[in-house]
Design a protein around this motif. Sequence first.
Motif, PDB file in Angstrom:
ATOM      1  N   GLY A 136      -6.824   1.817 -11.676  1.00 22.42           N
ATOM      2  CA  GLY A 136      -6.329   1.126 -12.756  1.00 22.42           C
ATOM      3  C   GLY A 136      -5.318   2.025 -13.545  1.00 22.42           C
ATOM      4  O   GLY A 136      -4.373   1.463 -14.279  1.00 22.42           O
ATOM      5  N   THR A 137      -5.206   3.277 -13.301  1.00 23.90           N
ATOM      6  CA  THR A 137      -4.328   4.185 -13.889  1.00 23.90           C
ATOM      7  C   THR A 137      -2.836   4.219 -13.347  1.00 23.90           C
ATOM      8  O   THR A 137      -3.012   4.669 -11.962  1.00 23.90           O
ATOM      9  CB  THR A 137      -4.930   5.487 -14.113  1.00 23.90           C
ATOM     10  N   ILE A 138      -1.934   3.880 -14.041  1.00 23.20           N
ATOM     11  CA  ILE A 138      -0.461   4.327 -13.504  1.00 23.20           C
ATOM     12  C   ILE A 138      -0.260   5.740 -13.356  1.00 23.20           C
ATOM     13  O   ILE A 138      -0.410   6.470 -14.235  1.00 23.20           O
ATOM     14  CB  ILE A 138       0.531   3.566 -14.390  1.00 23.20           C
ATOM     15  N   CYS A 139       0.068   5.892 -12.004  1.00 21.73           N
ATOM     16  CA  CYS A 139       0.411   7.539 -11.781  1.00 21.73           C
ATOM     17  C   CYS A 139       2.074   7.729 -11.593  1.00 21.73           C
ATOM     18  O   CYS A 139       2.331   8.839 -11.880  1.00 21.73           O
ATOM     19  CB  CYS A 139      -0.506   7.888 -10.475  1.00 21.73           C
ATOM     20  N   VAL A 140       2.750   6.805 -11.299  1.00 25.06           N
ATOM     21  CA  VAL A 140       4.174   6.759 -11.252  1.00 25.06           C
ATOM     22  C   VAL A 140       4.826   5.670 -11.767  1.00 25.06           C
ATOM     23  O   VAL A 140       4.364   4.519 -11.285  1.00 25.06           O
ATOM     24  CB  VAL A 140       4.493   7.402  -9.920  1.00 25.06           C
ATOM     25  N   HIS A 159      10.565   1.046 -16.887  1.00 21.89           N
ATOM     26  CA  HIS A 159      10.710   1.625 -18.190  1.00 21.89           C
ATOM     27  C   HIS A 159       9.904   1.314 -19.407  1.00 21.89           C
ATOM     28  O   HIS A 159       9.699   1.938 -20.413  1.00 21.89           O
ATOM     29  CB  HIS A 159      12.276   1.565 -18.576  1.00 21.89           C
ATOM     30  N   ASN A 160       9.230   0.063 -19.104  1.00 24.74           N
ATOM     31  CA  ASN A 160       8.154  -0.544 -20.059  1.00 24.74           C
ATOM     32  C   ASN A 160       6.875   0.029 -19.977  1.00 24.74           C
ATOM     33  O   ASN A 160       6.047  -0.213 -20.818  1.00 24.74           O
ATOM     34  CB  ASN A 160       8.109  -2.050 -19.904  1.00 24.74           C
ATOM     35  N   TYR A 161       6.568   0.814 -18.856  1.00 23.81           N
ATOM     36  CA  TYR A 161       5.388   1.555 -18.454  1.00 23.81           C
ATOM     37  C   TYR A 161       5.272   2.915 -18.363  1.00 23.81           C
ATOM     38  O   TYR A 161       6.501   3.630 -18.443  1.00 23.81           O
ATOM     39  CB  TYR A 161       4.679   0.842 -17.312  1.00 23.81           C
ATOM     40  N   ARG A 162       4.077   3.440 -18.481  1.00 21.97           N
ATOM     41  CA  ARG A 162       4.313   4.885 -18.475  1.00 21.97           C
ATOM     42  C   ARG A 162       3.137   5.687 -17.677  1.00 21.97           C
ATOM     43  O   ARG A 162       2.026   4.907 -17.365  1.00 21.97           O
ATOM     44  CB  ARG A 162       4.017   5.517 -20.114  1.00 21.97           C
ATOM     45  N   PHE A 163       2.897   6.947 -17.615  1.00 28.34           N
ATOM     46  CA  PHE A 163       2.104   7.571 -16.779  1.00 28.34           C
ATOM     47  C   PHE A 163       0.944   7.633 -17.371  1.00 28.34           C
ATOM     48  O   PHE A 163       0.738   7.635 -18.738  1.00 28.34           O
ATOM     49  CB  PHE A 163       2.505   8.893 -16.134  1.00 28.34           C
ATOM     50  N   SER A 213       3.508   2.504  -9.512  1.00 27.47           N
ATOM     51  CA  SER A 213       2.172   3.045  -8.658  1.00 27.47           C
ATOM     52  C   SER A 213       0.915   3.098  -9.434  1.00 27.47           C
ATOM     53  O   SER A 213       0.966   3.726 -10.428  1.00 27.47           O
ATOM     54  CB  SER A 213       2.734   4.127  -8.000  1.00 27.47           C
ATOM     55  N   VAL A 214      -0.203   2.425  -8.991  1.00 28.30           N
ATOM     56  CA  VAL A 214      -1.349   2.397  -9.708  1.00 28.30           C
ATOM     57  C   VAL A 214      -2.342   2.891  -8.775  1.00 28.30           C
ATOM     58  O   VAL A 214      -2.621   2.586  -7.563  1.00 28.30           O
ATOM     59  CB  VAL A 214      -1.636   1.013 -10.103  1.00 28.30           C
ATOM     60  N   VAL A 215      -3.274   3.747  -9.369  1.00 30.13           N
ATOM     61  CA  VAL A 215      -4.554   4.254  -8.591  1.00 30.13           C
ATOM     62  C   VAL A 215      -5.276   3.085  -8.343  1.00 30.13           C
ATOM     63  O   VAL A 215      -5.792   2.264  -9.285  1.00 30.13           O
ATOM     64  CB  VAL A 215      -5.151   5.285  -9.472  1.00 30.13           C
ATOM     65  N   CYS A 216      -6.084   3.061  -7.272  1.00 34.51           N
ATOM     66  CA  CYS A 216      -7.327   2.282  -6.807  1.00 34.51           C
ATOM     67  C   CYS A 216      -8.425   3.283  -6.509  1.00 34.51           C
ATOM     68  O   CYS A 216      -8.462   4.335  -6.736  1.00 34.51           O
ATOM     69  CB  CYS A 216      -6.852   1.427  -5.630  1.00 34.51           C
ATOM     70  N   GLY A 217      -9.334   2.253  -6.369  1.00 36.74           N
ATOM     71  CA  GLY A 217     -10.708   2.913  -5.914  1.00 36.74           C
ATOM     72  C   GLY A 217     -10.812   3.852  -4.863  1.00 36.74           C
ATOM     73  O   GLY A 217     -11.409   4.890  -4.751  1.00 36.74           O
ATOM     74  N   GLU A 218      -9.612   3.591  -4.255  1.00 37.89           N
ATOM     75  CA  GLU A 218      -9.393   4.443  -2.766  1.00 37.89           C
ATOM     76  C   GLU A 218      -7.921   4.205  -2.285  1.00 37.89           C
ATOM     77  O   GLU A 218      -7.348   3.336  -2.164  1.00 37.89           O
ATOM     78  CB  GLU A 218     -10.029   4.157  -1.569  1.00 37.89           C
ATOM     79  N   VAL A 235       0.684  -1.100   0.025  1.00 39.54           N
ATOM     80  CA  VAL A 235       0.119  -0.095  -0.087  1.00 39.54           C
ATOM     81  C   VAL A 235       0.950   1.262   0.066  1.00 39.54           C
ATOM     82  O   VAL A 235       1.667   1.394   0.954  1.00 39.54           O
ATOM     83  CB  VAL A 235      -0.946   0.042   1.147  1.00 39.54           C
ATOM     84  N   CYS A 236       0.729   1.961  -0.862  1.00 37.88           N
ATOM     85  CA  CYS A 236       1.650   3.532  -1.196  1.00 37.88           C
ATOM     86  C   CYS A 236       1.177   4.198   0.245  1.00 37.88           C
ATOM     87  O   CYS A 236       0.140   4.626   0.331  1.00 37.88           O
ATOM     88  CB  CYS A 236       1.152   3.983  -2.215  1.00 37.88           C
ATOM     89  N   ARG A 237       2.296   4.819   0.548  1.00 35.99           N
ATOM     90  CA  ARG A 237       1.955   5.988   1.673  1.00 35.99           C
ATOM     91  C   ARG A 237       2.756   7.021   1.382  1.00 35.99           C
ATOM     92  O   ARG A 237       3.022   7.834   2.579  1.00 35.99           O
ATOM     93  CB  ARG A 237       2.517   5.130   3.097  1.00 35.99           C
ATOM     94  N   ASP A 238       3.371   7.059   0.246  1.00 32.17           N
ATOM     95  CA  ASP A 238       4.111   8.436  -0.177  1.00 32.17           C
ATOM     96  C   ASP A 238       3.079   9.407  -0.550  1.00 32.17           C
ATOM     97  O   ASP A 238       2.450   9.121  -1.472  1.00 32.17           O
ATOM     98  CB  ASP A 238       5.049   7.936  -1.239  1.00 32.17           C
ATOM     99  N   PRO A 239       3.014  10.538   0.202  1.00 34.35           N
ATOM    100  CA  PRO A 239       2.094  11.742  -0.085  1.00 34.35           C
ATOM    101  C   PRO A 239       2.116  12.015  -1.410  1.00 34.35           C
ATOM    102  O   PRO A 239       1.214  12.590  -2.185  1.00 34.35           O
ATOM    103  CB  PRO A 239       2.303  12.790   0.875  1.00 34.35           C
ATOM    104  N   ASP A 240       3.542  12.422  -2.108  1.00 33.98           N
ATOM    105  CA  ASP A 240       3.599  12.991  -3.318  1.00 33.98           C
ATOM    106  C   ASP A 240       3.123  11.803  -4.473  1.00 33.98           C
ATOM    107  O   ASP A 240       2.545  12.348  -5.316  1.00 33.98           O
ATOM    108  CB  ASP A 240       5.187  13.073  -3.598  1.00 33.98           C
TER     109      ASP A 240
END
Length: 320
Positions: free
Chosen positions: A267-271, A306-310, A278-283, A251-256
Motif C-alpha cells: 500500500g506504500t507509494i514507491c514512485v 504531483h498530489n502524491y508522494r513517496f 506506483s504502489v507496493v503490493c504483497g508481492e 503490473v509494474c515490470r520496471d526493475p528500477d
Amino acid sequence: MKPNIVFMGTPEFAVPVLQNLLDEGYPVTGVVCQPDRPKGRKMKLVPPPVKVLALENAIPVLQPEKVRTQDFEDAVRAMNPDLIVTAAYGRILPANILAVPKRGCLNVHASLLPAYRGAAPIQWCLINGETKTGVTIMMMDEGMDTGDILVQSSMTIPEDMNAGQLSEQLSEMGARLLPAAIDGYLAGDIQPVAQDETSATTVGLIQKATGEIDWRLPSADVHNLIRGVYPWPGAFTWCDGKRIKVHTARVCRDPDVISAGRGLDPGTICVCGNEAISVVCGEGVIDLLEIQSESGKRLHCRDCAHNYRFGQTMGKGDAR
C-alpha cells in the motif's frame, strides 16, 4: 419455419443477442425484462437497454416484479412461444414458466460451463485471473445454470481486458452462436449434453465492496481485481482518509521501480513518475494509470502524480 420466440434479457449484454435474432428473421412475439430502475442523482426511472430495443421494433414488453405469479404465466402463454431464449435476464425461472414453450428454454451464458455458474461470470473470471473463457448455449432447468449444453465457443482473454470490454465480446459471440444453436437443436442435429458436475463452480453477485483493493495481495491479483470490477462497481482504495477510484492500472515490470519498492509495506507509494503512481503490493508493484478522487474527475496519473508522494500509504489503515 422459424420458431416463435419470447426473449428474456435486461442489460446491454442481451442487446446484441436480441438484435441478431431479429436480423436473422426469428419472430420475437414478446420481450421480458426487469422493471425500469431509478438512476443518476435525480433518481429518474430509466428503461433497461433490452426494453429500448424491443420498443424500437414494436415488440410487446413485460416487466414483472415477480416471475412466480399466475398473471405472469398467463401473459407468457399469450405470447405463444415455441422457445424462450434468455440472456442475462437476472431472474431464475420457475418450473411453470419453463414448461410454457413447446420446445423448451435456451440460455446464453457468458462462461464455459460448468465453470462459473451464477450471476457474474465475466467479472469473477477476470478477478480470478482466468486466461480463457467463452459462451455456452444451454438448455434451461430449475437450477442455477445447470442445464444441458448445446454448443460452446471460447476465446483467449487479453491481459489488460476489463469486464466491460469482455462483456461486449462475449455478447457478440453469443449473438453469433445462437441462431445455429437454435436451428441445430430444433432439427435434432445438436444433442444436449449433460454438464460434468465434478467440474462445476458457482460464483456469487458482485457487490460495491468487492471493488476495495487489498494491497497485501500480489500485484497480478490487484490488477485482475481492478479490471474485473470495471466499469461497475469500480475498484477503490483510500489515501489520507479520502476514497480514490482506480480506473486503470498495470503490473509494474520496471526493475528500477520494483527495486524502489523493496522493503516497503503493501500500500506504500514507491514512485510518483511521469506515467504512473506506483504502489507496493504483497508481492511486486502495480502502476496506477488513471484515478479519480472523491470530489474530482477522472485523471491520468501523469496529471495528478504531483498530489502524491513517496512513502504515502493507500488502503484502509490510513483512513482509521
